[in-house]
Design a protein around this motif. Structure first.
Motif, PDB file in Angstrom:
ATOM      1  N   CYS A   1      13.501   4.026   6.559  1.00 31.90           N
ATOM      2  CA  CYS A   1      12.581   3.707   5.475  1.00 31.90           C
ATOM      3  C   CYS A   1      12.149   2.243   5.522  1.00 31.90           C
ATOM      4  O   CYS A   1      10.976   1.920   5.332  1.00 31.90           O
ATOM      5  CB  CYS A   1      13.300   4.006   4.170  1.00 31.90           C
ATOM      6  SG  CYS A   1      12.215   4.089   2.820  1.00 31.90           S
ATOM      7  N   SER A   2      13.119   1.375   5.774  1.00 33.78           N
ATOM      8  CA  SER A   2      12.785  -0.052   5.855  1.00 33.78           C
ATOM      9  C   SER A   2      11.817  -0.298   6.998  1.00 33.78           C
ATOM     10  O   SER A   2      10.866  -1.051   6.878  1.00 33.78           O
ATOM     11  CB  SER A   2      14.043  -0.886   6.097  1.00 33.78           C
ATOM     12  OG  SER A   2      14.928  -0.703   5.041  1.00 33.78           O
TER      13      SER A   2
ATOM     14  N   THR B   1       8.481   0.703   5.986  1.00 41.16           N
ATOM     15  CA  THR B   1       7.880  -0.265   5.074  1.00 41.16           C
ATOM     16  C   THR B   1       7.321  -1.443   5.851  1.00 41.16           C
ATOM     17  O   THR B   1       6.211  -1.897   5.625  1.00 41.16           O
ATOM     18  CB  THR B   1       8.940  -0.799   4.094  1.00 41.16           C
ATOM     19  OG1 THR B   1       9.574   0.314   3.505  1.00 41.16           O
ATOM     20  CG2 THR B   1       8.326  -1.667   3.043  1.00 41.16           C
TER      21      THR B   1
ATOM     22  N   ALA C   1       4.231  -0.570   7.637  1.00 39.87           N
ATOM     23  CA  ALA C   1       3.108  -0.388   6.726  1.00 39.87           C
ATOM     24  C   ALA C   1       2.588  -1.728   6.237  1.00 39.87           C
ATOM     25  O   ALA C   1       1.399  -1.921   6.063  1.00 39.87           O
ATOM     26  CB  ALA C   1       3.533   0.472   5.547  1.00 39.87           C
TER      27      ALA C   1
ATOM     28  N   SER D   1      -3.057  -1.251   5.447  1.00 41.71           N
ATOM     29  CA  SER D   1      -2.588  -0.115   4.658  1.00 41.71           C
ATOM     30  C   SER D   1      -3.762   0.658   4.090  1.00 41.71           C
ATOM     31  O   SER D   1      -4.724   0.078   3.643  1.00 41.71           O
ATOM     32  CB  SER D   1      -1.714  -0.628   3.520  1.00 41.71           C
ATOM     33  OG  SER D   1      -1.462   0.410   2.636  1.00 41.71           O
ATOM     34  N   PRO D   2      -3.674   1.986   4.086  1.00 48.03           N
ATOM     35  CA  PRO D   2      -4.741   2.775   3.506  1.00 48.03           C
ATOM     36  C   PRO D   2      -4.691   2.783   1.993  1.00 48.03           C
ATOM     37  O   PRO D   2      -5.583   3.283   1.353  1.00 48.03           O
ATOM     38  CB  PRO D   2      -4.451   4.181   4.041  1.00 48.03           C
ATOM     39  CG  PRO D   2      -2.983   4.176   4.303  1.00 48.03           C
ATOM     40  CD  PRO D   2      -2.609   2.788   4.644  1.00 48.03           C
ATOM     41  N   SER D   3      -3.626   2.236   1.425  1.00 47.46           N
ATOM     42  CA  SER D   3      -3.510   2.251  -0.024  1.00 47.46           C
ATOM     43  C   SER D   3      -4.287   1.083  -0.614  1.00 47.46           C
ATOM     44  O   SER D   3      -5.103   0.456   0.046  1.00 47.46           O
ATOM     45  CB  SER D   3      -2.039   2.162  -0.420  1.00 47.46           C
ATOM     46  OG  SER D   3      -1.570   0.912  -0.048  1.00 47.46           O
ATOM     47  N   THR D   4      -3.964   0.760  -1.876  1.00 48.73           N
ATOM     48  CA  THR D   4      -4.722  -0.276  -2.554  1.00 48.73           C
ATOM     49  C   THR D   4      -4.376  -1.674  -2.056  1.00 48.73           C
ATOM     50  O   THR D   4      -5.030  -2.641  -2.404  1.00 48.73           O
ATOM     51  CB  THR D   4      -4.469  -0.225  -4.053  1.00 48.73           C
ATOM     52  OG1 THR D   4      -3.065  -0.181  -4.262  1.00 48.73           O
ATOM     53  CG2 THR D   4      -5.132   0.984  -4.663  1.00 48.73           C
ATOM     54  N   SER D   5      -3.328  -1.788  -1.250  1.00 48.61           N
ATOM     55  CA  SER D   5      -3.008  -3.089  -0.678  1.00 48.61           C
ATOM     56  C   SER D   5      -4.068  -3.473   0.342  1.00 48.61           C
ATOM     57  O   SER D   5      -4.552  -2.659   1.100  1.00 48.61           O
ATOM     58  CB  SER D   5      -1.641  -3.027   0.015  1.00 48.61           C
ATOM     59  OG  SER D   5      -1.391  -4.215   0.670  1.00 48.61           O
TER      60      SER D   5
ATOM     61  N   GLN E   1      -2.076  -7.670  -2.972  1.00 52.44           N
ATOM     62  CA  GLN E   1      -1.359  -6.417  -3.206  1.00 52.44           C
ATOM     63  C   GLN E   1      -1.591  -6.043  -4.670  1.00 52.44           C
ATOM     64  O   GLN E   1      -1.170  -6.777  -5.566  1.00 52.44           O
ATOM     65  CB  GLN E   1       0.131  -6.594  -2.938  1.00 52.44           C
ATOM     66  CG  GLN E   1       0.427  -6.868  -1.465  1.00 52.44           C
ATOM     67  CD  GLN E   1       1.889  -7.163  -1.215  1.00 52.44           C
ATOM     68  OE1 GLN E   1       2.609  -7.603  -2.098  1.00 52.44           O
ATOM     69  NE2 GLN E   1       2.318  -6.940   0.003  1.00 52.44           N
ATOM     70  N   VAL E   2      -2.281  -4.919  -4.879  1.00 50.26           N
ATOM     71  CA  VAL E   2      -2.653  -4.539  -6.243  1.00 50.26           C
ATOM     72  C   VAL E   2      -1.641  -3.535  -6.795  1.00 50.26           C
ATOM     73  O   VAL E   2      -1.404  -2.500  -6.178  1.00 50.26           O
ATOM     74  CB  VAL E   2      -4.065  -3.925  -6.283  1.00 50.26           C
ATOM     75  CG1 VAL E   2      -4.452  -3.573  -7.716  1.00 50.26           C
ATOM     76  CG2 VAL E   2      -5.076  -4.895  -5.683  1.00 50.26           C
TER      77      VAL E   2
END
Lengths: 372, 590
Positions: free
Chosen positions: A23-24, A27, A30, A35-39, A82-83
């Motif tokens: 997992c680390s 992370t 990522a 990142s595909p997210s809001t970051s 980073q939102v």
């Protein structure tokens, strides 16, 4: 503990270490990729200063346009953002829990009462944007010590009503306590809807004022209750009650009301229209910088505030949530509101968040016990 | 070879086994310490640090006092006492109803040939995944003024006044409690061989006598179900803020919610209320321990015989089938209706919209940035959390199942139920208090704001219910089977994997899937602990709902639930395909 449990514990230890390591690793990868997210991460070409000098901003925000603003700021400056996009309640809970070691760089939510409390606790960095040109409403919304900045404003409340069902339109809050409106009015619950306390405080400010106290306002809400006031959790629920005919008049945030009129086509049974009762209370969207930020992050955060108050930033804010939070009235000179948004209510007020903020718990508890 | 050399050689050979035994003991001791260290880190420390704020706010910068009882004075007002009585009554009613319905359900599904029983494994997982707000929404869509019953002309004001009150709250919480109770009881029931039923029959007992005996023999599973549903009910936030709030029925968690949601946040008052909630949990544990003390429930041994599926006579068969259908309609039909009306039919129950079937919400949901990547992120976390939580839960369940109980087992039992009794947002705040201390940064071990800490919190959140699901089965495993394997030369590890794992394989798969599904849509812990820039799917859905996109948000929720049900189907399918036949036979009726 039996031998079997110990064996299982040993297996557990191996699985736990392996999984956490995986997992680390996930992370890390990522965080170092786009990142595909809001970051949002800095693109190599956009970075103008040495990479070591750039530190990511952590933006805690509850605005529909926060994610696009993070990306636009990164594209412009190369500073990663980073939102943490969530509702106002959980964000403020998080900030309170982090108090001995804050992790946020900027907070951006609707309503200035929480910012007044944070300012009183010494958690905000004073900053006045030199590049921003605020209009009269914007200047009125600024605190004297510049501990936070307004980036736009909505009002609380807009009275949205179903013109297909009713023809009576109130001209004042007092009208809502008369027989024509018995059992027809609904509003949000201040313990579940963030924008509703400023509305209640606004009426109290109008009727009793800071000198007269809250008694006159309490009496008004008691009259509303006697006249059949219905209380629903949030803007969405009050709108739903209007759509289903449980109420004919709803007191909700202006952006939600205008969004409803833009989204819904009028029919023979449902035709939402809006009126603003004097006085509407300004509910600014507000941004503040964490005083615990290190010097590098504080400078970057100031750049972000400058960007939010610039015409370019305001244009991005208009694109993020065009039927919701983007429907705000600008407080920056030269910026026009989104198409479809009517002009600012003619009679409005701004309540002093340093006076009304500390009363929030008392007023909400009273409302909970006596009006709901 | 010299004489002395020969002696040294003998001595070395004699010492070797002792040395190995010593190493084994050290390894076991290290594993034992590691287990407790993990429990302390993920459960005890966050809970304790949160509770300590009630009496010492200054310790975590939540106020100026180093010692005060003022938070308890604020919390203990007349309203809160009423709220505690309400919570206790609702918790007890929900626990009893859920356990009773779940036992009936487990009996019908596992032991009879009643039609429709095969559906229920899927239904139980669907119920686990259905958020309480969706259940409440389904009822509201039906019963609200201008709702569906009104539109089609069925008078519903009487039912509305009943459902918008304590009865409605108990109904919704029972629907949420049934899957937990079912998994705990059905796992225990699977371990109960035919020999006990035969014994009852031989002595002239009928069906009811057989059921009564079975209830007594699966008591650990039943008590596990009662305890977990009681704890889940008194800590529920979803119903507290919807149906309970709308009907002015004050429950303790709502008072806690008010303390946390207001600004400035009153953590000391929330901690004081949490401490009082834990008192209710202690009372529940005392009741459980008194009921089970001094009795053995080890019924699963080498001589356990597969049960025979009862051929039920037509009248009771179709009565039970009707009961299953009614339960399905009530438990899943109503929330499914809520989801369909919100996501699939344009403007159902409102004055606006075309009221036509419309897939536009699903089209938007599929391409929404708040769904795809967040769902993959949450799925990975849920899978890892389930794997670790199930492994931990086996150890925990084993300790709780020890006959007569041990002090360590009793402490563990309390810690696990305390974690359930504290609402998720409180639990997450405890994590911030514990893992955001500046001390961690000083030793370069900052976990706060990272995915591993979110994962640890998910594991801690899932562990109590996962343990409860397994404790019924592990209470039944007879030690004599393992001892026999050891006597025939197997090591502890070999005995464990060859004897115990096959017996508990199906409950392990069930527990893994339970944890996966429950973690996938977890919201309160995700809200406070998700790293900035990383969005679990529950937050994506919440974001959509927060923008008044009710149709889109609910469509995302439905898609997430469907993805989880696919995983459940795949899990059971793989077990059926890959597990040795002996593993699959245990607990199955013929």
């Amino acid at each position: 503990m039996s031998s079997h449990s110990r064996i299982a514990a040993a297996v557990l230890a191996v699985v736990a270490v392996g999984s956490l390591a995986a997992c680390s690793a996930g992370t890390t990868s990522a965080q170092t990729s786009n990142s595909p997210s809001t970051s949002t991460s800095a693109s190599a070409s956009a970075i103008s200063s040495p990479a070591a000098a750039v530190q990511p901003l952590v933006l805690y925000a509850a605005e529909g346009y926060d994610a696009v603003m993070g990306k636009a700021f990164t594209a412009k400056t190369g500073i990663p953002v980073q939102v943490d996009d969530d509702s106002t309640g959980p964000l403020l809970t998080k900030i309170a829990a982090e108090r001995n070691n804050p992790q946020w760089s900027l907070l951006w939510v609707d309503g200035d009462t929480a910012f007044a409390s944070l300012d009183k606790q010494g958690q905000l960095l004073d900053y006045k944007s030199a590049s921003a040109s605020l209009d009269a409403a914007g200047t009125a919304l600024e605190p004297a010590d510049h501990s936070y900045s307004p980036t736009g404003t909505t009002v609380m409340a807009a009275l949205i009503y179903n013109a297909a069902k009713v023809s009576a339109v109130p001209a004042s809050y007092q009208d809502l306590t008369t027989a024509a409106y018995t059992g027809k009015v609904g509003m949000n619950d201040p313990s579940q809807s963030g924008p509703t306390y400023p509305f209640i405080a606004g009426v109290m400010n109008q009727l009793g004022g800071e000198k007269g106290g809250i008694a006159a306002g309490e009496a008004f809400y008691q009259q509303l209750k006697s006249n059949g006031l219905k209380v629903f959790p949030t803007n969405g629920d009050t709108l739903h009650a209007l759509e289903t005919g449980q109420i004919d008049y709803g007191l909700i945030q202006s952006s939600a009301a205008v969004g409803e009129t833009l989204k819904v086509k009028a029919t023979a049974t449902y035709d939402p229209k809006i009126v603003y009762l004097p006085k509407s209370t300004l509910l600014p969207s507000v941004i503040g910088i964490d005083k615990a930020d290190n010097a590098v992050v504080a400078k970057e955060a100031e750049q972000f505030v400058d960007f939010a108050l610039s015409p370019a930033g305001q244009a991005v804010m208009h694109t993020g949530d065009p039927t919701g939070d983007s429907l705000y009235w600008p407080v920056v000179n030269g910026v026009t509101p989104l198409k479809g948004l009517p002009s600012t209510p003619p009679v409005y007020q701004h309540i002093d968040p340093y006076f009304w903020g500390p009363l929030e718990s008392q007023v909400v508890t009273w409302f909970d016990a006596n009006i709901k | 070879m010299t004489r002395s050399g020969s002696f040294s050689g003998r001595l070395a050979r004699a010492e070797a086994p002792r040395f190995n035994l010593g190493r084994l003991r050290s390894a076991r001791s290290a594993a034992f310490s590691g287990f407790w260290l993990l429990i302390v880190a993920i459960l005890v420390v966050p809970i304790l640090l949160f509770l300590i704020v009630a009496v010492s706010p200054a310790l975590l910068d939540q106020g100026p006092q180093w010692f005060t009882l003022s938070a308890f004075r604020q919390a203990l007002n007349g309203q809160l006492l009423v709220a505690f009585v309400d919570s206790t009554v609702v918790g007890l009613a929900t626990a009893l109803l859920s356990a009773a319905i779940a036992f009936w359900l487990a009996w019908v599904v596992l032991r009879t040939d009643v039609p429709g029983r095969r559906l229920w494994t899927g239904v139980v997982f669907a119920l686990l995944l259905t958020p309480s707000y969706l259940i409440a929404l389904g009822w509201e869509r039906l019963l609200e003024p201008g709702g569906v019953l009104d539109v089609i002309g069925i008078p519903d004001s009487g039912l509305r006044s009943i459902m918008y009150g304590p009865v409605g709250i108990v109904v919704v919480l029972t629907v949420k409690g049934i899957p937990f109770a079912y998994l705990a009881i059905s796992n225990a029931l699977r371990g109960l061989g035919r020999e006990f039923e035969d014994a009852v029959r031989v002595h002239g007992g009928g069906s009811f006598a057989a059921i009564r005996t079975a209830v007594a023999l699966v008591a650990p599973g039943v008590w596990a179900a009662l305890a977990i549903v009681f704890a889940e009910s008194i800590s529920d936030f979803g119903v507290a803020t919807t149906l309970a709030n709308d009907s002015h029925f004050l429950v303790a968690t709502y008072a806690l919610y008010n303390a946390i949601d207001a600004f400035p946040v009153q953590f000391p008052v929330a901690a004081a209320i949490s401490a009082l909630l834990l008192v209710l949990i202690v009372l529940a544990l005392v009741a459980q321990n008194r009921a089970l003390r001094g009795r053995s429930f080890r019924v699963l041994g080498a001589r356990s015989r597969p049960v025979e599926r009862a051929q039920v006579r037509p009248v009771p068969k179709w009565t039970n089938a009707l009961g299953l259908a009614m339960l399905l309609l009530l438990a899943l039909g109503v929330p499914a209706f809520g989801a369909v009306s919100a996501s699939l039919i344009d403007g159902l129950g409102s004055l606006s919209g075309s009221h036509r079937w419309d897939l536009s919400n699903y089209r938007r949901a599929i391409v929404s940035p708040d769904l795809a990547h967040p769902l993959v992120y949450s799925a990975w976390l849920a899978a890892i959390a389930a794997t670790i939580a199930v492994t931990l839960a086996v150890v925990c369940a084993r300790m709780l199942a020890t006959r007569g109980g041990t002090p360590a087992g009793r402490i563990l039992d309390f810690v696990l139920l305390a974690a359930v009794a504290l609402p998720g947002i409180v639990f997450a705040a405890g994590y911030i208090f514990a893992y955001n201390l500046p001390f961690w940064g000083a030793i370069r071990l900052s976990l706060y704001g990272t995915t591993p800490l979110l994962l640890l919190a998910y594991i801690a959140t899932a562990l109590p219910s996962t343990t409860r699901v397994l404790v019924g089965t592990l209470s039944q495993v007879q030690e004599s089977m393992v001892e026999a394997a050891r006597a025939h030369g197997r090591t502890s590890l070999q005995a464990w994997f060859s004897i115990v794992v096959p017996v508990i394989a199906r409950p392990l798969v069930t527990a893994w899937l339970l944890t996966y599904t429950a973690t996938l849509l977890e919201l309160p812990v995700s809200q406070l602990l998700a790293p900035p820039g990383k969005e679990p799917v529950s937050i994506g859905i919440e974001t959509a709902l927060g923008k008044y996109d009710f149709g889109g948000g609910t469509a995302m929720e439905v898609l997430a639930i469907l993805s989880a049900l696919l995983v459940v189907g795949a899990g059971f399918g793989l077990f059926r395909l890959l597990a040795p036949i002996g593993w699959r036979r245990i607990g199955r009726a013929q």
